[in-house]
Design a protein around this motif. Sequence first.
Motif, mmCIF file in Angstrom:
data_model
loop_
_atom_site.group_PDB
_atom_site.id
_atom_site.type_symbol
_atom_site.label_atom_id
_atom_site.label_comp_id
_atom_site.label_asym_id
_atom_site.label_seq_id
_atom_site.Cartn_x
_atom_site.Cartn_y
_atom_site.Cartn_z
ATOM 1 N N VAL A 167 14.509 -18.632 0.618
ATOM 2 C CA VAL A 167 14.734 -20.151 0.058
ATOM 3 C C VAL A 167 13.287 -20.402 -0.624
ATOM 4 O O VAL A 167 12.463 -20.360 0.308
ATOM 5 C CB VAL A 167 15.271 -20.917 1.298
ATOM 6 N N GLY A 168 13.196 -21.188 -1.787
ATOM 7 C CA GLY A 168 12.022 -21.562 -2.281
ATOM 8 C C GLY A 168 12.123 -22.905 -2.818
ATOM 9 O O GLY A 168 13.133 -23.587 -2.971
ATOM 10 N N ILE A 169 10.859 -23.420 -3.197
ATOM 11 C CA ILE A 169 10.438 -24.733 -3.768
ATOM 12 C C ILE A 169 9.708 -24.457 -4.997
ATOM 13 O O ILE A 169 8.767 -23.543 -5.073
ATOM 14 C CB ILE A 169 9.832 -25.593 -2.948
ATOM 15 N N PRO A 182 11.884 -10.520 -9.183
ATOM 16 C CA PRO A 182 10.576 -11.143 -9.529
ATOM 17 C C PRO A 182 10.824 -12.554 -9.496
ATOM 18 O O PRO A 182 11.805 -13.293 -9.770
ATOM 19 C CB PRO A 182 10.167 -10.851 -10.836
ATOM 20 N N GLY A 183 9.846 -13.336 -8.908
ATOM 21 C CA GLY A 183 10.058 -14.934 -8.943
ATOM 22 C C GLY A 183 8.726 -15.674 -8.416
ATOM 23 O O GLY A 183 7.877 -14.924 -7.899
ATOM 24 N N GLY A 184 8.671 -16.937 -8.992
ATOM 25 C CA GLY A 184 7.357 -17.750 -8.729
ATOM 26 C C GLY A 184 7.471 -18.798 -8.029
ATOM 27 O O GLY A 184 6.846 -19.821 -7.969
ATOM 28 N N TRP A 185 8.871 -18.933 -7.237
ATOM 29 C CA TRP A 185 8.860 -20.208 -6.301
ATOM 30 C C TRP A 185 8.111 -20.040 -4.960
ATOM 31 O O TRP A 185 7.926 -18.719 -4.570
ATOM 32 C CB TRP A 185 10.397 -20.113 -5.962
ATOM 33 N N ASN A 186 7.614 -20.906 -4.414
ATOM 34 C CA ASN A 186 7.213 -21.025 -3.236
ATOM 35 C C ASN A 186 8.380 -20.707 -1.960
ATOM 36 O O ASN A 186 9.131 -21.527 -1.939
ATOM 37 C CB ASN A 186 6.438 -22.427 -2.769
ATOM 38 N N ILE A 187 8.239 -19.517 -1.341
ATOM 39 C CA ILE A 187 9.114 -19.186 -0.334
ATOM 40 C C ILE A 187 8.831 -19.861 1.103
ATOM 41 O O ILE A 187 7.773 -19.403 1.583
ATOM 42 C CB ILE A 187 9.085 -17.446 -0.271
ATOM 43 N N ILE A 188 9.800 -20.537 1.528
ATOM 44 C CA ILE A 188 9.700 -21.124 2.884
ATOM 45 C C ILE A 188 10.621 -20.624 3.896
ATOM 46 O O ILE A 188 10.357 -21.038 5.009
ATOM 47 C CB ILE A 188 9.781 -22.602 2.911
ATOM 48 N N GLY A 189 11.456 -19.731 3.392
ATOM 49 C CA GLY A 189 12.349 -19.237 4.672
ATOM 50 C C GLY A 189 13.506 -18.324 3.914
ATOM 51 O O GLY A 189 13.363 -17.933 3.059
ATOM 52 N N GLN A 190 14.223 -17.792 5.036
ATOM 53 C CA GLN A 190 15.472 -17.077 4.318
ATOM 54 C C GLN A 190 16.613 -17.333 5.029
ATOM 55 O O GLN A 190 16.698 -17.605 6.258
ATOM 56 C CB GLN A 190 15.049 -15.568 4.597
ATOM 57 N N THR A 191 17.698 -17.197 4.219
ATOM 58 C CA THR A 191 19.044 -17.187 4.790
ATOM 59 C C THR A 191 19.690 -15.888 4.851
ATOM 60 O O THR A 191 19.690 -14.909 4.058
ATOM 61 C CB THR A 191 20.062 -18.112 3.951
#
Length: 243
Positions: A167-169, A182-191
């Motif tokens: 889960v990202g912002i 690959p990804g550039g989002w800020n990861i704050i958690g996971q489902t």
Amino acid sequence: MRDIQYVPFGENGIKIVFPNHISQEIHERILKLYQSIKRHAVESITDIVPSYTVLTVYFNETLISFNQMKEKLESIWASADTKEETASSRVVVLPVYYGGGVGEDLEKVASVNNVSAEEVIDLHSSRDYLTYMIGFLPGFPYLGGMDERIATPRLEKPRARVEAGSVGIAGSQTGVYPIGSPGGWNIIGQTPVPIVDFTREEPFLIEMGDYIRFRPVQHTEYEDIKERIKNGSYTIEIVDKEA
């Protein structure tokens, strides 16, 4: 109806262009037209791709011309635009373990916004998020309505891999990675709930127009849900959106 345009897109596509601003009102109009086209089941239409402000319709150009398709779509929209009802909205509830080893950017998001990690979790999980469109990756939901108090710029250097369920912002948006990439989002958690699973009869859990509700869970429940998903005993929670 007068504020939309029908624009050719290659030899076998037509873009139905709505006013160029992202809003729930525009989304609901696009969703209504999307659903209406699907209900009509036009044989010559091969695909329908909705986005924030455009609905692209692909058709078999050997069966129908651009002008004929435009007339058909105008007719469908005219009938859809006179009806108030749209499909009832679902809320897909996703349990999320925030922080720990799966939300490595949670503290950064908190620091950037001068709030605590607990406040980020509370703000992020305090509302239902409308799925405006699916894109970027198969099944990736672009969600609207995130609290600006936790908006955070994308990473300057994208990660080589972000795990499925992360889960990202990114800026003022939040989303869930359906597959590892690959990804550039800020990861704050996971489902632990897979939002794309090709072993299911319907692989994609989230559709345009659905809402997502993030439910914070502790690590023990997160691990328990992972095990229940593996053995097939977990039921994904889906409820009706309250008016």
